[in-house]
Design an enzyme around this catalytic site. Structure first.
Site, mmCIF file in Angstrom:
data_model
loop_
_atom_site.group_PDB
_atom_site.id
_atom_site.type_symbol
_atom_site.label_atom_id
_atom_site.label_comp_id
_atom_site.label_asym_id
_atom_site.label_seq_id
_atom_site.Cartn_x
_atom_site.Cartn_y
_atom_site.Cartn_z
ATOM 1 N N HIS A 166 0.617 -1.437 -0.571
ATOM 2 C CA HIS A 166 0.561 -0.405 -0.116
ATOM 3 C C HIS A 166 0.912 1.217 -0.373
ATOM 4 O O HIS A 166 1.679 1.341 0.047
ATOM 5 C CB HIS A 166 -0.970 -0.241 0.489
ATOM 6 C CG HIS A 166 -0.393 -0.181 2.505
ATOM 7 N ND1 HIS A 166 -0.253 1.150 3.350
ATOM 8 C CD2 HIS A 166 0.343 -0.876 3.357
ATOM 9 C CE1 HIS A 166 0.555 1.658 4.179
ATOM 10 N NE2 HIS A 166 0.421 -0.064 4.445
ATOM 11 N N CYS A 201 2.144 -5.222 7.282
ATOM 12 C CA CYS A 201 2.334 -5.112 5.519
ATOM 13 C C CYS A 201 3.242 -4.097 4.744
ATOM 14 O O CYS A 201 4.351 -2.700 5.366
ATOM 15 C CB CYS A 201 0.936 -3.685 5.406
ATOM 16 S SG CYS A 201 -0.340 -5.191 5.663
#
Length: 486
Positions: free
Chosen positions: A382, A401
């Site tokens: 992301h 992440c």
């Protein structure tokens, strides 16, 4: 009959062979057959089977090996092919250079093969009336050589092609599809005709492996403490490079967790390189995994994990009653939106009753886009509004992440000039107010790998910090495999 048997045996021994030389100065090889001599029955096949059963526990893939020799009527398969033209000595030479791959020679019982090979090569028949028991003993020596060669060849071949250890058994967080040797790979060893061509063909040939191998060769000649540490680093990373976990597709996304980097690989070359941030050491480490990127979400909604809500969001909200509103975070209780979350005493409230969702916008922790791929760890790539963080050398700062430095360029690498890319670009630039999912035209493989040594664009070896302390774990597993052969 005695003469017939011993003539057969003399064809077999002179290295299990006929000692006379052919016109091209190579030895020939003949196998004996079982014969009854006076009151003795010399059953060579039964003797082979007896030795095989005794040695079976020491052989890799013993069931497959047993089936090979059963189909061959319990006769040698490899030695008759490779003893002529001195090919078995060639095998020994390759095994003795296994340290060039960071492998311990104990894995291949080299001294045992050399001893048995010398014993077979040293035999010169002088008495054509030798006793049957002598013939049997000589056959036993050759059978043991055959099994030693089979075990070493299979083990050497499988390690170079698939690695010494199974990463799924070494690492708690490893879910990358990784091929393991199958019966076809093992049985192919018995079908080899040209030993040198085969041994050359199984040597790993990637640029990274060759570069690390050359560095290891240099370091092996240096005994200083620092060189020992570098050697261990090279050994574990060469093992990682032997694992068969690379996607078959020509185009894929590769993240090196230890190097905080991402590359889009196309036809073996990097067509896009960028910095990334990965998970913090400990409970938030980014896992090693393999999957397929199938969808992106523009201006995403962030469903805050419960652990982050409990350990971070609620504490900020307790200190600043307007924290949730200022960061565009909606609060839900049993699925119902709470209209006035600032009225709740977050210092004393049971956070497990609530869920938190950050809406699209400039403050969203996921930035303007996230890249989705299936995995058990709920990890994805992301964007991030915190661009300054990419200037830090140490970027193990996320909750697991992977934050990417150039999200729009990554989107272009995945979508190309497709109309969907233009839609993504406009949505990111204009601040599209709602989350929007867009499927890739074609799913792209992704690999989150962990290499603490690799090469740069100039094929120069680079070393990276072992941020999760995974190198010692793998090095220990490699040593355990080697010590088990002693």
């Amino acid at each position: 009959m005695v003469i017939l048997l011993l003539c057969c045996a003399s064809l077999f021994f002179s290295c299990g062979l006929k000692q006379g030389l052919t016109t091209n100065n190579t030895k020939t090889f003949s196998l004996p057959i079982s014969k009854k001599v006076k009151h003795h029955y010399v059953d060579f096949q039964a003797e082979f089977k007896k030795i095989l059963n005794k040695k079976r526990s020491l052989l890799p893939y013993s069931d497959l090996i047993n089936n090979v020799y059963r189909k061959a009527d319990y006769q040698p398969v490899l030695v008759p092919k490779f003893l002529p033209q001195n090919q078995l000595q060639l095998l020994v030479d390759y095994l003795e250079r296994s340290n060039e791959h960071g492998l311990d020679q104990n894995l291949f019982f080299i001294s045992d093969i050399k001893e048995k090979l010398a014993a077979v090569n040293a035999f010169i028949p002088t008495d054509t009336l030798s006793k049957p028991i002598d013939t049997l003993r000589r056959y036993q020596k050759l059978t043991k050589l055959e099994l030693a060669v089979a075990g070493a060849m299979i083990k050497y071949s499988m390690i170079l092609q698939f690695g010494l250890v199974d990463p799924e058994k070494v690492y708690a967080q490893y879910s990358t599809p990784t091929l393991q040797p199958d019966s076809n790979a093992v049985l192919h060893v018995f079908e080899v005709k040209d030993l040198k061509n085969y041994l050359d063909s199984i040597q790993p040939k990637t640029s990274a492996y060759i570069a690390l191998q050359k560095a290891l060769f240099t370091i092996n000649r240096d005994s200083s403490t620092s060189s020992v540490d570098l050697r261990n680093t090279l050994v574990v990373n060469m093992e990682r490079l032997r694992w068969q976990n690379r996607p078959k597709e020509q185009k894929f996304v590769s993240v090196n967790i230890a190097d905080f980097s991402l590359d889009v690989i196309n036809k073996g070359k990097s067509v896009l390189h960028m910095k990334v941030c990965v998970g913090e050491k400990g409970q938030r480490e980014t896992p090693q995994l393999g999957s397929m990127i199938f969808r992106i979400q523009v201006n995403p909604v962030w469903n805050v994990p419960q652990s982050i809500a409990r350990d971070e969001i609620s504490k900020h909200a307790a200190q600043d009653r307007f924290y949730l509103a200022n960061n565009n975070i909606n609060v839900y209780k049993k699925g119902v939106l709470i209209q006035d979350p600032e009225s709740i005493d977050w210092g004393s409230e049971n956070i497990d009753q609530y869920s938190f969702q950050q809406q699209p916008g400039p403050e969203n922790a996921l930035g303007k886009i996230k890249f989705l791929f299936n995995n058990e760890s709920s990890v994805y790539l992301h964007d991030t509004p915190l661009q300054k963080i990419f200037n830090q050398p140490m970027r193990a700062v996320s909750h697991g992440c992977v934050r990417v430095q150039k999200p729009l360029e990554l989107a272009y690498a995945l979508f190309g000039k497709d109309k969907k890319y233009q839609l993504i670009k406009r949505a990111m630039e204009t601040g599209y107010p709602r989350a929007k999912f867009i499927d890739l035209p074609q799913q792209i493989p992704i690999r989150l790998n962990y290499y603490t040594a690799g090469i740069d664009a100039h094929n120069t070896v680079q070393y990276y910090k072992d941020i999760y302390d995974l190198d010692p774990i793998l090095y220990h597993a490699i040593n355990i495999q080697s010590l088990s052969q002693l």
